[in-house]
Design an enzyme around this catalytic site. Structure first.
Site: not given
Ligand code: TYM
Length: 332
Positions: A110, A193, A196
């Site tokens: 990022k 991957k 968003k």
């Molecule tokens: P985020 O918002 O990017 O994604 C949310 C969840 O979706 C999963 N994910 C995917 N899984 C499979 N294939 C993909 N292409 C894919 N894209 C996203 C992510 O692994 C995630 O589980 N940092 C985290 C949010 C967060 C969080 C936390 C998660 C903040 N605090 C504490 C767990 C525990 C994030 O940006 O996820």
């Protein structure tokens, strides 16, 4: 079992989030005490639109409820309403090491070439993520594969904090990562991957897409001219084909081998329409509920208010323990 996980409220809920994480959240509601949140504090680590953030946060809450998160059974809230997350992050900043954070691939991706211009929040992002989970002494964190490194880091932080303070303040959480859908890839590039932040909307299927758009995105998904083989091993070197088979398997809740048993020898001319039908059938009820729910901002606010109060009550004693462990004289 106590389950904690979050999602950033920026952009749309897409098929990667849904299959990689949310489906497991929904399932785990029957198995343990669950807290799920909108990571709005994480969202400010990158440039964002202030006028949009509140709306996007409510909308992501509506998407989660539409996907099956039940605010009666799981605690659903947004981070900004529970100040203990930010507070605990500061306490953990004393434990987290610069070297650990410098190795995080998300920060490298990022910040890109502009590391000097990246925010401190982007660098410290995984420490806030550790606070999100450690605050509730969670045992399990259901996430996609891309978050595994952040979970390992939170275990390191918890372990060092406990050792340094000679306490048992934090529980070391386990990642919970599904097998078939751990990493759903872009429809335009099987090596990136689904995300968003991809500038091309054709790279992802959003839960808000209507049936015609879903079908169009699958029709236009990148593939190759070969027919589908009999085993997953034979899909090595064919990342786009492998991805579509994985999506089909995850949506129908079977192993990828079972999908190949059905489609071996057939080309994408036959496979894509079947995948489009399946995707539409699975997502249509979700997007219908989503479109209805997102109109009612007051109802969503009430859910987030009550979820936040419940989360704050669960986190308070752990936060107080953390202050005490560090020898801080606090009013807690
Ligand atoms: P985020 O918002 O990017 O994604 C949310 C969840 O979706 C999963 N994910 C995917 N899984 C499979 N294939 C993909 N292409 C894919 N894209 C996203 C992510 O692994 C995630 O589980 N940092 C985290 C949010 C967060 C969080 C936390 C998660 C903040 N605090 C504490 C767990 C525990 C994030 O940006 O996820």
């Amino acid at each position: 079992m106590r389950v904690v996980s979050g999602i950033q409220p920026t952009g749309n809920l897409h098929l990667g989030n849904y299959l990689g994480a949310i489906v497991n959240w929904v399932r785990m509601q029957d198995e343990g005490e669950c807290l799920f949140f909108l990571a709005d504090l994480h969202a400010i680590s990158m440039p964002y639109d202030r006028a949009e953030l509140g709306r996007a946060t409510r909308e992501m809450a509506a998407a989660l409820i539409a996907a099956g998160v039940d605010p009666e059974r799981a605690i659903l809230f947004n981070q900004a309403r529970v100040p203990a997350h930010a507070e605990l992050q500061w306490l953990l900043n004393g434990t987290a090491r610069m070297g650990w954070l410098s190795r995080m691939t998300q920060f490298k991706d990022k910040s890109g070439k502009n590391r000097e211009g990246a925010s401190i929040a982007l660098f410290a992002y995984p420490v806030l993520q550790a606070a999100d989970v450690l605050l509730y002494r969670a045992t399990h964190v259901p996430v996609g594969e891309d978050q595994k490194q952040h979970i390992e880091l939170m275990r390191d932080i918890a372990d060092k904090f406990n050792a340094d303070t000679e306490t048992e303040t934090f529980v070391l959480p386990e990642p919970y990562i599904g097998v078939t859908a751990a990493r759903i890839m872009s429809l335009r590039d099987g090596t990136a991957k689904m995300s968003k932040s991809d500038p091309s909307d054709m790279s992802r299927i959003n839960l808000s897409d209507d049936a015609a758009l879903v079908a169009q995105k699958i029709r236009k998904a990148k593939t190759d001219p070969e027919p589908l083989p009999e085993t997953m091993d034979e899909l090595a070197g064919r990342p786009e084909a492998r991805n579509l088979v994985s999506i089909y398997a995850a949506l129908s809740d079977v192993a990828p081998a079972a999908v190949l048993a059905e489609f071996a020898g057939k080309g994408f001319g036959a496979f894509k329409p079947a995948l489009a039908d399946l995707t539409v059938a699975r997502l249509a009820p979700v997007s219908e509920r989503f479109n209805a729910l997102k109109q009612d901002a007051a109802a969503i606010d009430a859910i987030l208010d009550s979820g936040s109060a419940r989360a704050a009550a669960l986190g308070a004693p752990v936060l107080a323990d953390a202050y005490r462990a560090l020898g801080l004289l606090s009013g807690r």
